[in-house]
Enzyme design. Structure first.
Site, PDB file in Angstrom:
ATOM      1  N   LYS A 231       0.854  -1.181   0.000  1.00  0.00           N
ATOM      2  CA  LYS A 231       0.000   0.000   0.000  1.00  0.00           C
ATOM      3  C   LYS A 231       0.889   1.229   0.000  1.00  0.00           C
ATOM      4  CE  LYS A 231      -3.808  -2.052   2.636  1.00  0.00           C
ATOM      5  NZ  LYS A 231      -4.695  -1.877   3.801  1.00  0.00           N
TER       6      LYS A 231
ATOM      7  N   ASP B  89     -12.850  -3.873  16.470  1.00  0.00           N
ATOM      8  CA  ASP B  89     -13.701  -3.797  15.277  1.00  0.00           C
ATOM      9  C   ASP B  89     -13.799  -5.163  14.609  1.00  0.00           C
ATOM     10  OD1 ASP B  89     -15.400  -2.571  13.460  1.00  0.00           O
ATOM     11  OD2 ASP B  89     -13.772  -1.906  12.151  1.00  0.00           O
TER      12      ASP B  89
END
Length: 250
Positions: free
Chosen positions: A7, A100
């Site tokens: 990334k 999460d």
């Protein structure tokens, strides 16, 4: 010949807060070396970019696979859930709460094999053990995803004290998220849902804490499996099963 995922983040698009959050996420990921957590190999930066090299996960999301399958057999769900527990046990043993957990944050390693999972996305993760004293710091930020968020996290939203009486929450929020995931893998729908689909209605159902394991979807599911779900989806975080206890559950 090894393939990786890279990334590249434009630094000009990051404000100081977002850049700090990203660096915190990367620092946490560096500390977590588990076969069931995505591996961060390297980061480096130049004037324009921050580069992040991760292991390549080509199998897609657990969420997408579950939609295609509608639901899993108990055996398949069990095999996958053990891997999830190992990932979270590793996080918790290093003082990290993921915060999460959801179907979308587990990826299959290989597109041709839906038996091996890894946990990703530590953007909301938090170190809840402080310093060398191993003193637990409670968390107060209201973070997570509607269907999976734990009731004690929602209590922070409404400025209530949690049942722990500490005015915050800690790693038990992850175990609730795992309970929601296990429930969904077995029947294809969330335990806390609303006809309107609004977050507020879902939050009300979560805080109420009642869910059903009746009907055709559950007739072939074993009693030990139902028992584990009940122990994960326990409203009081003090009474909720831990990762190490869940790994020993029948």
């Amino acid at each position: 010949g090894q393939e990786y995922a890279c990334k590249s983040v434009f630094r000009s698009r990051l404000n100081k807060e977002i850049e700090q959050d990203l660096r915190t996420e990367l620092n946490l990921l560096r500390q977590l070396d588990s076969p069931h957590i995505i591996k961060l190999y390297e980061t480096w930066e130049d004037k324009k970019h921050l580069y992040i090299v991760l292991e390549k996960m080509s199998g897609g999301e657990l969420y997408t696979n579950l939609i295609e399958m509608d639901h899993y057999t108990e055996k398949h769900a069990c095999d996958l859930f053990k891997q999830m527990l190992r990932a979270i046990y590793h996080c918790h043993s290093h003082g990290v709460a993921h915060r999460d957990l959801k179907l979308e944050n587990f990826l299959f390693e290989n597109a041709d094999d839906t038996s091996y999972l890894k946990l990703i996305d530590f953007g909301l993760s938090k170190k809840y053990l402080g310093g060398g004293s191993n003193k637990i710091r409670t968390m107060k930020s209201v973070v997570g995803t509607a269907y999976y968020i734990a009731p004690e996290v929602l209590e922070m939203r409404y400025n209530r004290s949690s049942k722990k009486g500490k005015g915050g929450y800690d790693r038990e929020c992850d175990m609730w998220g795992l309970g929601v995931i296990l429930y969904m893998m077995l029947c294809g729908r969330p335990p806390f849902d609303s006809e309107t689909g609004s977050d507020e209605d879902i939050f009300d159902k979560v805080l109420d804490g009642r869910f059903s394991m009746k009907g055709d979807d559950w007739k072939d599911i074993s009693e030990p499996c139902k028992d584990l779900i009940k122990k994960l989806l326990t409203i009081d975080p003090m009474e909720r099963i831990t990762a190490s206890q869940a790994m020993k559950h029948s």
